[in-house]
Design a protein around this motif. Structure first.
Motif, PDB file in Angstrom:
ATOM      1  N   ILE A 140       0.813  -1.213   0.000  1.00  0.00           N
ATOM      2  CA  ILE A 140       0.000   0.000   0.000  1.00  0.00           C
ATOM      3  C   ILE A 140       0.851   1.269   0.000  1.00  0.00           C
ATOM      4  O   ILE A 140       0.445   2.298  -0.537  1.00  0.00           O
ATOM      5  CB  ILE A 140      -0.990  -0.014   1.190  1.00  0.00           C
ATOM      6  CG1 ILE A 140      -2.061   1.069   1.004  1.00  0.00           C
ATOM      7  CG2 ILE A 140      -0.267   0.117   2.533  1.00  0.00           C
ATOM      8  CD1 ILE A 140      -3.222   0.951   1.975  1.00  0.00           C
ATOM      9  N   ASP A 141       2.056   1.198   0.581  1.00  0.00           N
ATOM     10  CA  ASP A 141       2.907   2.392   0.586  1.00  0.00           C
ATOM     11  C   ASP A 141       3.376   2.759  -0.822  1.00  0.00           C
ATOM     12  O   ASP A 141       3.781   3.895  -1.067  1.00  0.00           O
ATOM     13  CB  ASP A 141       4.101   2.231   1.536  1.00  0.00           C
ATOM     14  CG  ASP A 141       4.920   0.987   1.258  1.00  0.00           C
ATOM     15  OD1 ASP A 141       5.563   0.908   0.207  1.00  0.00           O
ATOM     16  OD2 ASP A 141       4.927   0.077   2.114  1.00  0.00           O
ATOM     17  N   ASN A 142       3.341   1.816  -1.763  1.00  0.00           N
ATOM     18  CA  ASN A 142       3.652   2.155  -3.155  1.00  0.00           C
ATOM     19  C   ASN A 142       2.697   3.229  -3.665  1.00  0.00           C
ATOM     20  O   ASN A 142       3.098   4.137  -4.402  1.00  0.00           O
ATOM     21  CB  ASN A 142       3.525   0.926  -4.058  1.00  0.00           C
ATOM     22  CG  ASN A 142       4.579  -0.139  -3.830  1.00  0.00           C
ATOM     23  OD1 ASN A 142       4.658  -1.096  -4.588  1.00  0.00           O
ATOM     24  ND2 ASN A 142       5.389  -0.016  -2.786  1.00  0.00           N
ATOM     25  N   PHE A 143       1.426   3.109  -3.269  1.00  0.00           N
ATOM     26  CA  PHE A 143       0.410   4.078  -3.698  1.00  0.00           C
ATOM     27  C   PHE A 143       0.432   5.341  -2.842  1.00  0.00           C
ATOM     28  O   PHE A 143       0.376   6.461  -3.359  1.00  0.00           O
ATOM     29  CB  PHE A 143      -0.975   3.441  -3.633  1.00  0.00           C
ATOM     30  CG  PHE A 143      -2.079   4.347  -4.084  1.00  0.00           C
ATOM     31  CD1 PHE A 143      -2.362   4.501  -5.427  1.00  0.00           C
ATOM     32  CD2 PHE A 143      -2.828   5.065  -3.154  1.00  0.00           C
ATOM     33  CE1 PHE A 143      -3.380   5.355  -5.844  1.00  0.00           C
ATOM     34  CE2 PHE A 143      -3.846   5.920  -3.567  1.00  0.00           C
ATOM     35  CZ  PHE A 143      -4.117   6.062  -4.919  1.00  0.00           C
ATOM     36  N   LEU A 144       0.524   5.156  -1.528  1.00  0.00           N
ATOM     37  CA  LEU A 144       0.393   6.297  -0.616  1.00  0.00           C
ATOM     38  C   LEU A 144       1.651   7.153  -0.540  1.00  0.00           C
ATOM     39  O   LEU A 144       1.570   8.364  -0.319  1.00  0.00           O
ATOM     40  CB  LEU A 144       0.046   5.789   0.796  1.00  0.00           C
ATOM     41  CG  LEU A 144      -1.286   5.057   0.949  1.00  0.00           C
ATOM     42  CD1 LEU A 144      -1.456   4.567   2.380  1.00  0.00           C
ATOM     43  CD2 LEU A 144      -2.457   5.939   0.533  1.00  0.00           C
ATOM     44  N   VAL A 145       2.822   6.559  -0.718  1.00  0.00           N
ATOM     45  CA  VAL A 145       4.081   7.288  -0.516  1.00  0.00           C
ATOM     46  C   VAL A 145       4.910   7.381  -1.799  1.00  0.00           C
ATOM     47  O   VAL A 145       5.319   8.472  -2.210  1.00  0.00           O
ATOM     48  CB  VAL A 145       4.930   6.625   0.594  1.00  0.00           C
ATOM     49  CG1 VAL A 145       6.167   7.471   0.881  1.00  0.00           C
ATOM     50  CG2 VAL A 145       4.111   6.426   1.868  1.00  0.00           C
ATOM     51  N   ALA A 146       5.155   6.242  -2.451  1.00  0.00           N
ATOM     52  CA  ALA A 146       6.026   6.257  -3.636  1.00  0.00           C
ATOM     53  C   ALA A 146       5.395   7.007  -4.805  1.00  0.00           C
ATOM     54  O   ALA A 146       6.060   7.818  -5.468  1.00  0.00           O
ATOM     55  CB  ALA A 146       6.361   4.823  -4.049  1.00  0.00           C
ATOM     56  N   LYS A 147       4.130   6.754  -5.053  1.00  0.00           N
ATOM     57  CA  LYS A 147       3.455   7.374  -6.200  1.00  0.00           C
ATOM     58  C   LYS A 147       3.519   8.904  -6.161  1.00  0.00           C
ATOM     59  O   LYS A 147       3.918   9.529  -7.161  1.00  0.00           O
ATOM     60  CB  LYS A 147       2.002   6.889  -6.258  1.00  0.00           C
ATOM     61  CG  LYS A 147       1.145   7.527  -7.355  1.00  0.00           C
ATOM     62  CD  LYS A 147      -0.268   6.938  -7.321  1.00  0.00           C
ATOM     63  CE  LYS A 147      -1.184   7.597  -8.360  1.00  0.00           C
ATOM     64  NZ  LYS A 147      -1.607   8.940  -7.913  1.00  0.00           N
ATOM     65  N   PRO A 148       3.145   9.556  -5.046  1.00  0.00           N
ATOM     66  CA  PRO A 148       3.225  11.023  -5.031  1.00  0.00           C
ATOM     67  C   PRO A 148       4.644  11.552  -5.252  1.00  0.00           C
ATOM     68  O   PRO A 148       4.824  12.591  -5.901  1.00  0.00           O
ATOM     69  CB  PRO A 148       2.713  11.396  -3.630  1.00  0.00           C
ATOM     70  CG  PRO A 148       1.889  10.237  -3.203  1.00  0.00           C
ATOM     71  CD  PRO A 148       2.539   9.030  -3.805  1.00  0.00           C
TER      72      PRO A 148
END
Length: 339
Positions: A84-92
């Motif tokens: 989930i951190d791929n979406f919440l942190v890495a993506k932005p």
């Protein structure tokens, strides 16, 4: 003589590309496999890549490799698993710097409340306050008998040892970590249903109430769809159950890959035609299945540059560790000139 000079040119001088392998952008309580990069260090790494390299979509890098037209200083960014951190942190952060990436997703965990089995096992064995002192169970067809002795109770010293342990480089430093590693080895090759049955047996033995940690979940379908429809990102195949492919017969490998591909293709903007082998585990049958599934390339975890001679179903990647900018810059230079 000319043939010798051509060999030297292609080995040392001809353009090569690097593909970087990330898993998580987070600060978990422990990271025994060194797969997490802190948000601060990740942003520092992205600045280095933005300013000093040409970051290209992995699909473009693969197309150039197949045409023998690799651009010097090219780098591809990949993420495995679908945390989930791929979406919440890495993506932005990737959007902030305008850098493309490909996310290889183990679709069986998408939208599920539980953790990946290896994360749960790590937390259960290394950080539970109390465990039974003795183990006597069959896991993966092997009887495991173990005595934790005084380590049945988690001390502060034990906890610190577990937080510092790097399983890829160091032998297990404690009885708990020895047991964890043995269980991990035996669980890894099992079919998913058997894996989960054995995990339940381990939960029952532990007597610990299991509560999935929010930061260890996978992305939801909606989040994955948002990611997959972005012009900056692509989705890639990583099997349904994160299967160690070489341990399974060809029909199981084909099912894992095709079902994963079809699931992702429903929600992806671009064609889903790239694969990363879970655990870097594959064999000739895995490569044959990749070809049959019309995948253009497959990536291992072998630390190799993408050179013109590289096999399209055996492309290398470099696992990025939790490095600040100066150390990351040095590591990239070392990788650039590796053969």
């Amino acid at each position: 003589m000319k043939a010798r000079l051509r060999h030297i040119f292609h080995k040392y001088v001809a353009p090569k590309a690097l593909v970087l392998m990330y898993h998580r952008v987070a600060e978990p309580e422990s990271d025994v496999w060194e797969v997490a990069v802190s948000p601060d260090h990740f942003e520092q790494q992205l600045r280095v890549l933005k300013e000093e390299y040409k970051v290209v979509p992995v699909r473009e890098l693969v197309e150039r490799h197949n045409k023998g037209n690799i651009k010097r200083n090219s780098i591809g960014i990949t993420f495995d698993d679908g945390y989930i951190d791929n979406f919440l942190v890495a993506k932005p952060l990737l959007e902030k710097y305008g850098l493309p990436a490909t996310f290889f997703i183990a679709s069986g965990n998408v939208g599920q409340p539980g953790e990946f089995w290896w994360d749960e096992l790590e937390h259960l064995m290394l950080f539970s306050d109390s465990l039974p002192a003795t183990v006597d169970m069959e896991v993966g067809g092997e009887r495991i008998i173990f005595d934790l002795k005084e380590e049945a109770q988690l001390s502060n010293s034990l906890q610190q040892q577990h937080k510092a342990w790097k399983a890829c480089e160091e032998t297990p430093p404690t009885k708990r970590s020895q047991l964890f590693y043995k269980l991990w080895e035996n669980l890894k090759p099992l079919p998913p249903a058997m894996q989960q049955a054995q995990m339940q047996q381990i939960r029952d033995w532990s007597g610990v109430a299991v509560a999935a940690r929010a930061d260890c979940r996978s992305m939801s379908r909606d989040q994955l769809q948002d990611l997959g429809r972005s012009e900056l990102f692509d989705l890639g195949v990583h099997t349904v159950s994160h299967a160690a492919l070489a341990f399974h017969p060809p029909l199981v490998q084909e099912k894992e890959i095709l079902e994963n591909k079809n699931f992702l293709q429903e929600i992806a903007r671009n064609h889903v035609d790239l694969l990363t082998y879970p655990y870097g585990n594959y064999n000739h049958e895995s490569m044959a299945v990749a070809g049959k599934a019309a995948l253009k390339a497959a990536f291992t975890t072998e630390e190799k540059v993408i050179a013109r001679s590289a096999h399209p179903y055996r492309l290398g990647r470099f696992q990025v560790k939790n490095l600040a900018a100066p150390e990351f810059r040095k590591q990239l230079q070392i990788w650039k000139y590796s053969i």
